[in-house]
Design a protein around this motif. Structure first.
Motif, PDB file in Angstrom:
ATOM      1  N   ASP A 227     -12.402   0.103  23.485  1.00 44.79           N
ATOM      2  CA  ASP A 227     -11.490  -0.950  23.211  1.00 44.79           C
ATOM      3  C   ASP A 227     -11.567  -1.071  21.679  1.00 44.79           C
ATOM      4  O   ASP A 227     -10.775  -2.004  21.510  1.00 44.79           O
ATOM      5  CB  ASP A 227     -13.584  -1.968  23.088  1.00 44.79           C
ATOM      6  CG  ASP A 227     -13.930  -2.307  24.506  1.00 44.79           C
ATOM      7  OD1 ASP A 227     -12.688  -2.414  25.357  1.00 44.79           O
ATOM      8  OD2 ASP A 227     -15.069  -2.515  25.108  1.00 44.79           O
ATOM      9  N   THR A 228     -11.344   0.401  21.198  1.00 41.83           N
ATOM     10  CA  THR A 228     -10.655   0.241  20.310  1.00 41.83           C
ATOM     11  C   THR A 228      -9.442   1.642  19.958  1.00 41.83           C
ATOM     12  O   THR A 228      -9.609   2.484  21.076  1.00 41.83           O
ATOM     13  CB  THR A 228     -11.408   1.390  19.104  1.00 41.83           C
ATOM     14  OG1 THR A 228     -11.918   2.079  19.252  1.00 41.83           O
ATOM     15  CG2 THR A 228     -13.054   0.086  18.808  1.00 41.83           C
ATOM     16  N   THR A 229      -8.359   1.074  19.733  1.00 38.46           N
ATOM     17  CA  THR A 229      -6.917   1.595  19.376  1.00 38.46           C
ATOM     18  C   THR A 229      -7.298   3.269  19.385  1.00 38.46           C
ATOM     19  O   THR A 229      -6.375   4.348  20.016  1.00 38.46           O
ATOM     20  CB  THR A 229      -5.869   1.280  18.742  1.00 38.46           C
ATOM     21  OG1 THR A 229      -6.067  -0.855  19.381  1.00 38.46           O
ATOM     22  CG2 THR A 229      -4.746   1.437  19.278  1.00 38.46           C
TER      23      THR A 229
ATOM     24  N   ALA B  49     -17.866   2.780  22.152  1.00 38.22           N
ATOM     25  CA  ALA B  49     -16.770   3.332  22.091  1.00 38.22           C
ATOM     26  C   ALA B  49     -16.428   4.849  21.632  1.00 38.22           C
ATOM     27  O   ALA B  49     -15.658   5.511  23.032  1.00 38.22           O
ATOM     28  CB  ALA B  49     -15.503   2.719  21.411  1.00 38.22           C
TER      29      ALA B  49
ATOM     30  N   LEU C 265     -18.268  -1.060  18.527  1.00 40.33           N
ATOM     31  CA  LEU C 265     -17.544   0.787  17.877  1.00 40.33           C
ATOM     32  C   LEU C 265     -18.674   1.682  18.318  1.00 40.33           C
ATOM     33  O   LEU C 265     -18.590   2.686  18.618  1.00 40.33           O
ATOM     34  CB  LEU C 265     -17.990   0.474  16.299  1.00 40.33           C
ATOM     35  CG  LEU C 265     -16.850  -0.826  15.690  1.00 40.33           C
ATOM     36  CD1 LEU C 265     -17.079  -0.443  14.206  1.00 40.33           C
ATOM     37  CD2 LEU C 265     -15.005   0.806  15.742  1.00 40.33           C
TER      38      LEU C 265
ATOM     39  N   CYS D 191      -8.933  -6.861  23.653  1.00 39.83           N
ATOM     40  CA  CYS D 191      -8.894  -5.149  22.851  1.00 39.83           C
ATOM     41  C   CYS D 191     -10.098  -5.040  22.222  1.00 39.83           C
ATOM     42  O   CYS D 191      -9.927  -4.793  20.522  1.00 39.83           O
ATOM     43  CB  CYS D 191      -7.519  -5.247  21.879  1.00 39.83           C
ATOM     44  SG  CYS D 191      -7.368  -7.116  21.107  1.00 39.83           S
ATOM     45  N   GLY D 192     -11.121  -5.125  22.001  1.00 40.23           N
ATOM     46  CA  GLY D 192     -12.531  -5.211  21.140  1.00 40.23           C
ATOM     47  C   GLY D 192     -12.378  -5.538  19.991  1.00 40.23           C
ATOM     48  O   GLY D 192     -12.337  -6.774  19.506  1.00 40.23           O
ATOM     49  N   VAL D 193     -12.660  -4.620  18.744  1.00 39.75           N
ATOM     50  CA  VAL D 193     -12.446  -5.483  17.239  1.00 39.75           C
ATOM     51  C   VAL D 193     -11.426  -6.843  17.267  1.00 39.75           C
ATOM     52  O   VAL D 193     -12.180  -7.889  16.718  1.00 39.75           O
ATOM     53  CB  VAL D 193     -12.262  -4.330  16.504  1.00 39.75           C
ATOM     54  CG1 VAL D 193     -12.700  -4.691  14.880  1.00 39.75           C
ATOM     55  CG2 VAL D 193     -13.561  -3.475  15.876  1.00 39.75           C
ATOM     56  N   SER D 194     -10.151  -6.296  17.155  1.00 41.39           N
ATOM     57  CA  SER D 194      -8.984  -7.214  17.016  1.00 41.39           C
ATOM     58  C   SER D 194      -9.552  -8.287  17.128  1.00 41.39           C
ATOM     59  O   SER D 194      -9.063 -10.104  17.153  1.00 41.39           O
ATOM     60  CB  SER D 194      -7.449  -7.033  17.241  1.00 41.39           C
ATOM     61  OG  SER D 194      -7.465  -5.628  16.403  1.00 41.39           O
TER      62      SER D 194
ATOM     63  N   ILE E  78     -19.142  -6.692  17.090  1.00 43.54           N
ATOM     64  CA  ILE E  78     -18.105  -5.119  16.968  1.00 43.54           C
ATOM     65  C   ILE E  78     -18.484  -3.955  16.388  1.00 43.54           C
ATOM     66  O   ILE E  78     -18.840  -3.110  16.921  1.00 43.54           O
ATOM     67  CB  ILE E  78     -17.479  -5.739  15.381  1.00 43.54           C
ATOM     68  CG1 ILE E  78     -16.202  -6.409  15.416  1.00 43.54           C
ATOM     69  CG2 ILE E  78     -16.594  -4.685  14.398  1.00 43.54           C
ATOM     70  CD1 ILE E  78     -15.726  -7.733  14.651  1.00 43.54           C
TER      71      ILE E  78
ATOM     72  N   GLU F  41     -14.997   4.494  12.914  1.00 46.63           N
ATOM     73  CA  GLU F  41     -13.943   3.442  11.408  1.00 46.63           C
ATOM     74  C   GLU F  41     -14.163   3.533  10.582  1.00 46.63           C
ATOM     75  O   GLU F  41     -15.472   3.232  10.337  1.00 46.63           O
ATOM     76  CB  GLU F  41     -13.106   2.714  13.104  1.00 46.63           C
ATOM     77  CG  GLU F  41     -12.227   2.864  14.455  1.00 46.63           C
ATOM     78  CD  GLU F  41     -11.992   2.057  14.744  1.00 46.63           C
ATOM     79  OE1 GLU F  41     -11.678   0.972  14.288  1.00 46.63           O
ATOM     80  OE2 GLU F  41     -12.348   1.891  15.526  1.00 46.63           O
TER      81      GLU F  41
END
Length: 418
Positions: free
Chosen positions: A266-268, A236, A233, A206-209, A229, A112
């Motif tokens: 964890d990341t969308t 993921a 990442l 939900c991971g990063v957020s 974070i 990302e």
């Protein structure tokens, strides 16, 4: 002669004002075009991303976010001169990160933009001495929280409930059980309180957020947030690739596989990519489950802020005393109210046509504010601070908690979606 006193507002209040302003301008018709960052080779890079019309869109976007950032600087009492000098540098670095992340090969492994933003900032800060005007212009918390308020515009309750309540039930069970396990594990490993809260939220919600929201709720150290974070990442990517293989090997149905992917990755972006590898039904279910966890973000941030206030009450002389409502309100992260308000407005007030018209522009701005924040974090951080001997235990805790997350999510997915 006394200097005229400036009006200085609390940063969280400023964030809500700025987030509301951006949303109101979009609804009112000021919809910024979304610049193109996707490319696969040098020729395509020149013809799309670096094409004059697209550079013009990037310039318009720069002017817009600069105005918002300057208003934020004025309301929070920061140096306007430093902002006008430093913000263009941060923006240019962030655009470079977005271009790097837009490469098709990079997208294929789901790296990302925020990881490039963080990386570029780290390289600059560790190999060059930053001038004072650039240091004083960095507003990590402001940028992150504006992004979180805008994130609320994408959390639509109606879509999730319409698609199915099972995803929300799974999200609730997984979030609560995994959060408490991760919290207990971190305490057993004697990991500090800030990292404990961030890791627990990142793994379970939900991971990063979630890590960003938790850091804001507890006023956490941005360097610790960077580390959490980075772990999210890094893990993921292999999960995105190997989880569908795992599901296929054990013959799991698409519905169960989708629920497993949505609840454990964890990341969308990684969830969507992984679900796409399995099939249409898996993609749909995984997205519903992930969005259901996103819905819980605002509630979780509120609960975390109250918990943090009670356990970290400032009255050290009387540790048994309970914080008053006033103390709770003072410490409560006001940006959460902006996130919830944005979600409610987009869920229950605006019509589908308006949402469709503005969602692309707001999603782009949300990602941009996050990327700006991580460029700033990188510029503030030293490699030695980010990866040191003390970082091993948090990493082990994260991996163990993630393993527990997969097991719990699989059991719940089998019970609900089989």
């Amino acid at each position: 002669m006394s200097e005229k006193k400036k009006l200085v507002l609390h940063e969280d209040l400023v964030v809500v004002i700025l987030g509301a302003l951006i949303i109101a301008l979009s609804i009112g018709g000021l919809i910024l075009p979304v610049p193109a960052f996707s490319w696969s080779n040098a020729s395509e890079l020149t013809q799309t991303v670096l094409e004059p019309a697209n550079l013009g869109i990037i310039l318009i976007q720069f002017v817009f976010v600069l105005v918002i950032a300057v208003i934020g600087a004025l309301l929070t009492g920061k140096s306007l001169k430093s902002y006008l000098l430093g913000f263009p540098v941060v923006y240019f670095m962030t655009i470079l990160a977005l271009i790097l992340a837009g490469n098709s090969q990079v997208k294929a492994i789901n790296l990302e933009a925020v990881i490039f933003s963080l990386g570029l900032g780290l390289i600059i800060s560790n190999f060059f001495k930053l001038p004072e005007w650039l240091k004083s212009s960095l507003s990590t918390e402001l940028f992150v929280k504006i992004g979180l308020v805008l994130l609320g515009t994408g959390v639509i309750f109606g879509d999730i409930l319409k698609a199915g309540s099972l995803g929300l039930i799974q999200a609730l069970i997984v979030v609560i059980s995994v959060w408490y396990f991760a919290y207990w594990l971190c305490k057993k490993l004697k990991i500090d309180d800030e990292l404990t809260m961030m890791i627990s939220s990142a793994v379970s919600i939900c991971g990063v957020s979630a890590a960003i929201a938790t850091s804001g709720a507890i006023k956490g150290d941005s360097k610790k947030l960077s580390y959490v974070i980075s772990m999210v990442l890094i893990t993921a990517i292999p999960m995105m690739i190997f989880m569908p293989m795992f599901a296929n090997y054990f013959g799991l149905s698409q519905a169960v596989t989708g629920a497993l992917l949505g609840g454990s990755i964890d990341t969308t972006g990684a969830v969507v990519a992984s679900g796409s590898l399995v099939g249409e039904e898996a993609l749909k279910i995984s997205t519903i489950v992930k969005f259901s966890q996103n819905v819980l973000l605002g509630i979780a941030a509120f609960a975390i802020s109250v918990f943090w206030t009670y356990t970290k009450h400032p009255n050290s002389k009387d540790p048994d005393s309970k914080p008053t409502i006033g103390v709770i309100w003072e410490r409560f992260p006001k940006f959460v109210l902006g996130f919830i308000a944005a979600s409610l407005v987009f869920s229950f007030i605006l019509d589908a046509e308006t949402i469709s018209a503005v969602k692309g522009s707001l999603k782009n701005l949300q990602g941009l504010w996050f990327a700006l924040a991580f460029t700033s974090i990188g510029l503030e951080t030293n490699f030695a601070d980010l990866f040191n001997k003390q970082s091993k235990k948090p990493f082990y805790a994260f991996l163990i908690a993630q393993g527990f997350n997969v097991v719990v999510t699989l059991i719940v997915a089998l019970l609900l979606f089989n």
